[in-house]
Design an enzyme around this catalytic site. Structure first.
Site, PDB file in Angstrom:
ATOM      1  N   ASP A   1     -38.280  22.529  17.494  1.00  0.00           N
ATOM      2  CA  ASP A   1     -38.575  21.384  18.206  1.00  0.00           C
ATOM      3  C   ASP A   1     -39.841  20.748  18.179  1.00  0.00           C
ATOM      4  O   ASP A   1     -40.863  21.274  17.875  1.00  0.00           O
ATOM      5  CB  ASP A   1     -38.141  21.507  19.649  1.00  0.00           C
ATOM      6  CG  ASP A   1     -37.754  20.101  20.332  1.00  0.00           C
ATOM      7  OD1 ASP A   1     -37.768  18.852  19.826  1.00  0.00           O
ATOM      8  OD2 ASP A   1     -36.947  20.364  21.282  1.00  0.00           O
TER       9      ASP A   1
ATOM     10  N   GLU B   1     -35.846  13.334  28.621  1.00  0.00           N
ATOM     11  CA  GLU B   1     -36.622  14.550  28.710  1.00  0.00           C
ATOM     12  C   GLU B   1     -37.243  14.823  29.965  1.00  0.00           C
ATOM     13  O   GLU B   1     -36.882  14.560  31.154  1.00  0.00           O
ATOM     14  CB  GLU B   1     -37.296  14.782  27.623  1.00  0.00           C
ATOM     15  CG  GLU B   1     -36.854  14.731  26.199  1.00  0.00           C
ATOM     16  CD  GLU B   1     -37.285  15.269  24.979  1.00  0.00           C
ATOM     17  OE1 GLU B   1     -38.339  15.997  24.936  1.00  0.00           O
ATOM     18  OE2 GLU B   1     -37.593  14.194  23.883  1.00  0.00           O
TER      19      GLU B   1
HETATM   20  C1  BGC Z   1     -36.525  16.710  21.684  1.00  0.00           C
HETATM   21  C2  BGC Z   1     -35.475  17.087  20.667  1.00  0.00           C
HETATM   22  C3  BGC Z   1     -35.423  16.058  19.527  1.00  0.00           C
HETATM   23  C4  BGC Z   1     -36.784  16.147  18.974  1.00  0.00           C
HETATM   24  C5  BGC Z   1     -36.884  15.010  17.954  1.00  0.00           C
HETATM   25  C6  BGC Z   1     -37.780  16.495  21.234  1.00  0.00           C
HETATM   26  O1  BGC Z   1     -38.625  16.118  22.095  1.00  0.00           O
HETATM   27  O2  BGC Z   1     -36.409  18.023  22.571  1.00  0.00           O
HETATM   28  O3  BGC Z   1     -34.160  17.019  21.341  1.00  0.00           O
HETATM   29  O4  BGC Z   1     -34.561  16.288  18.671  1.00  0.00           O
HETATM   30  O5  BGC Z   1     -37.686  15.673  20.091  1.00  0.00           O
HETATM   31  O6  BGC Z   1     -36.963  13.764  18.186  1.00  0.00           O
HETATM   32  C1  BGC Z   2     -41.090  11.265  20.105  1.00  0.00           C
HETATM   33  C2  BGC Z   2     -39.731  11.961  20.564  1.00  0.00           C
HETATM   34  C3  BGC Z   2     -39.730  13.221  21.009  1.00  0.00           C
HETATM   35  C4  BGC Z   2     -40.846  13.205  21.738  1.00  0.00           C
HETATM   36  C5  BGC Z   2     -41.353  14.621  22.394  1.00  0.00           C
HETATM   37  C6  BGC Z   2     -41.931  11.305  21.542  1.00  0.00           C
HETATM   38  O1  BGC Z   2     -43.033  10.787  21.160  1.00  0.00           O
HETATM   39  O2  BGC Z   2     -40.778   9.989  19.916  1.00  0.00           O
HETATM   40  O3  BGC Z   2     -38.692  11.985  19.467  1.00  0.00           O
HETATM   41  O4  BGC Z   2     -38.878  14.005  21.321  1.00  0.00           O
HETATM   42  O5  BGC Z   2     -42.016  12.603  21.602  1.00  0.00           O
HETATM   43  O6  BGC Z   2     -42.185  14.878  23.528  1.00  0.00           O
END
Ligand code: BGC
Ligand code: BGC
Length: 618
Positions: A312, A509
């Site tokens: 991740d 998130e």
């Molecule tokens: C998320 C994932 C996601 C990844 C890529 C992460 O922050 O937890 O679910 O696939 O970002 O965008």
């Molecule tokens: C990205 C997401 C990712 C996240 C993680 C963002 O800046 O665009 O895809 O999941 O950061 O914290």
């Protein structure tokens, strides 16, 4: 080992010794068997390829940068094997980018990977979070987020959604989606509750298999030109953290981790998933990206997973002793691809050094690359033309056929929590619709929509989509009635009935973590609106959009009918279909509904289970 770990005297042996609570017994975990199976000829071909690859070329396969930090020239220099676009990482920073813009973004990176000069030429693949349809792409069909799909209790529909999503992902020249999320959310304070199909592993198991089958295809259609690699995520226990804290620590027992959170991975593997994403969370203090027993002994061993484990976003850097650019621990624990959108050049250098000095055994690197090559060979990317020249590329997205599937999903996801006889709406009625969600496709769509958080979108950002108001206007109009849209609930003409649409505003998130399960946005306003209309003798239907069940008893009590609409996505007409009675309410709660703001965790089967509406209600 990092200097810090050295100073603290933490040797690898000590770091690896888990507490009794965190000891893993692979034998108690569900076994699994991928229907794909190893192909001896393919494995032999991979062995040949590995024999011809340099260490640099191998290391390039196990690092995935985000496109924003890498040029096609870098792909050549660092032998990069895959690229992602994170949430909202749209071409040229323009969220109105077209399918053509996306293909034009991807094509040069792919071509760079095919540049001559290596003994083995390995095509680059591209990943995106298509978590409720191809949600980073303007004009895509947006499905209800997983929580709504869970309420629909319809695995065939899920498979169909997977097929449609795969087609739209393929249209943009991509190969891979970071979906499905098969988290079993157990504490609804968690900001990712809406990415979870259910608090009950039963539904999640069925859906994991159905979504994997839809995205990847099965049998003859497995990873053909119309399908994409799926990713079961996030392994493991993302929905089990204490307090529902995103990326937090889980202290459930091994038996519960396996029984509640682990089983759906066996189903995803049995359905053929080719990738699994490791989770940010930890279990009894150990970050999942460092948990060798679970990543390697359980997932790759007990469950026989022969695809690759994706990291991740920067998650490896959270392991004590690791940084974004240096983390042999994660790789040795079983991670196959680092998700490293930032410091990937430094990571590349460190991995090279660590393979050179034996910190990372060559056998581990070979295993990771073998898994990656296996999936690429299974997908047939070696034989496919470039993204811009594939048959499925440029096919229209957001088509009426695709939207019809989403509209059906919306209708099936709605859960009727209360009805004093006001629903279905009578034909020829004059309907007033009000509330901040009445004409608000951004609110319908939630997080992971055109951007990571899904904030700052307006209806103009969703061509082809329908707000709840627009859907109702068409349907009620067709029945000979009329719909009045009024932001403040007032109207010159007296309505027969009012619909108040309210709920949560978009989040993703950890930004969606809450201290309780109360509705925080516009709580007061929605209640005041309902009461104002009721005081005028107007029957009120409350429609709440939310990413989780929420304590809203004042609104439920004040209204004549109450509909949980979850985060329905681009097809607001699906709500009209049910409100006017063209379709019946079919949704049943896949999450228990709280009777107090502090009633969490709340899950079916709890001792003393006493929800406002039980699991399965509707
Ligand atoms: C998320 C994932 C996601 C990844 C890529 C992460 O922050 O937890 O679910 O696939 O970002 O965008
Ligand atoms: C990205 C997401 C990712 C996240 C993680 C963002 O800046 O665009 O895809 O999941 O950061 O914290």
């Amino acid at each position: 080992m990092s200097a810090l770990a050295l100073m603290a005297g933490i040797g690898p042996a000590q770091a690896a010794a888990p507490s009794a609570a965190a000891t893993v017994h692979p034998g108690i975990w569900p076994a699994a068997r991928s229907p794909i199976g190893l192909d001896p000829a393919m494995e032999k071909r991979i062995t040949g390829m590995l024999g011809q690859m340099t260490v640099e070329e191998k290391v390039g396969q196990v690092i995935q940068p985000e496109w924003k930090t890498i040029t096609p020239q870098d792909v050549i220099a660092y032998h990069i094997g895959s690229i992602e676009n994170g949430g909202g990482a749209v071409p040229k920073g323009d969220k109105h980018s077209t399918v053509k813009d996306w293909v034009e973004l991807i094509e040069p990176y792919y071509r760079a990977s095919m540049a001559p000069g290596r003994k083995v030429t390995i095509p680059l693949i591209w990943a995106s979070d298509a978590v409720h349809g191809h949600n980073n792409v303007y004009g895509a069909t947006l499905f209800p987020h997983n929580i709504g799909l869970g309420a629909a209790h319809d695995p065939d529909l899920i498979r169909c959604i997977g097929e449609v999503t795969a087609a739209e992902v393929r249209s943009t020249g991509m190969d891979w989606s970071f979906a499905p999320t098969i988290a079993v959310a157990r504490d609804d304070r968690w900001g990712r509750t809406y990415e979870s199909y259910s608090e009950d592993p039963k539904i999640v198991e069925q859906y994991a298999a159905a979504m994997v089958a839809g995205l990847e295809g099965q049998g003859k259609t497995f990873l053909d030109g119309n399908h994409v690699i799926s990713t079961a995520k996030h392994f493991l226990g993302d929905g089990s953290t204490d307090g529902g804290r995103d990326q937090g620590d889980s202290t459930v027992s091994e038996a519960d981790l396996a029984r509640l959170h682990g089983v759906a991975y066996a189903d995803a593997i049995n359905a053929g998933t080719q990738s699994v994403m490791a989770s940010y969370n930890s279990w009894h203090g150990t970050k999942m990206h460092a948990n060798r027993a679970l990543l390697t002994d359980v997932l790759k061993g007990r469950m026989g997973f022969d695809g690759f484990i994706m990291g991740d976003w920067l998650a490896h850097g959270q392991i004590p002793g690791c940084s974004n650019s240096d983390c042999a621990t994660a790789f040795n624990a079983g991670l196959d691809i680092f998700n490293e959108p930032q410091d990937w050049k430094l990571l590349y250098a460190n991995l090279l050094r660590e393979v050179g000095n034996g910190t990372i055994p060559m056998s581990r690197l070979d295993d990771a690359v073998r898994r990656i090559l296996r999936v690429k060979l299974r997908m047939g990317v070696f034989d496919e033309p470039s993204p811009a020249n594939r048959p499925a590329t440029f096919r229209p997205i957001g088509t009426p056929e695709h939207r019809a599937v989403a509209r059906e999903a919306v209708a099936k996801s709605l859960v009727l929590l209360k009805n004093n006889g006001v629903l279905p709406l009578k034909p020829k009625a004059t309907v007033l619709i009000t509330g901040d969600g009445a004409d608000n496709i951004a609110m319908q769509s939630g997080g992971w929509t055109l951007s990571w958080q899904g904030a700052d979108n307006t209806n103009a950002d969703f061509p082809g989509a329908t707000s709840i108001y627009e859907g109702l206007k068409t349907e009620v109009g067709a029945s000979g009635g009329q719909v009045l849209l009024s932001p403040d609930g007032t109207s010159a003409q007296a309505p027969d009935v009012a619909i108040v649409v309210f709920g949560e505003t978009p989040y993703a998130e950890f930004m969606g973590d809450q201290p309780d399960v109360a509705l925080h946005h516009d709580n007061v306003e929605s209640l005041a609106l309902i009461k104002k209309l009721k005081a005028q003798g107007i029957p009120v239907v409350a429609v709440m959009m939310s990413g989780r069940p929420l304590y809203v008893n004042p609104q439920i009590n004040a209204a004549d009918a109450f509909v949980a609409a979850w985060l329905p996505g681009s097809e607001g007409a699906g709500i009209a279909d049910v409100l006017i009675g063209k379709r019946d309410f079919q949704g049943r709660l896949s999450f228990s509904w709280p009777k107090r703001p502090d009633q969490t965790p709340l899950n079916v089967g709890d001792a003393g289970y006493d929800p406002q509406f039980p699991y399965g209600y509707g």
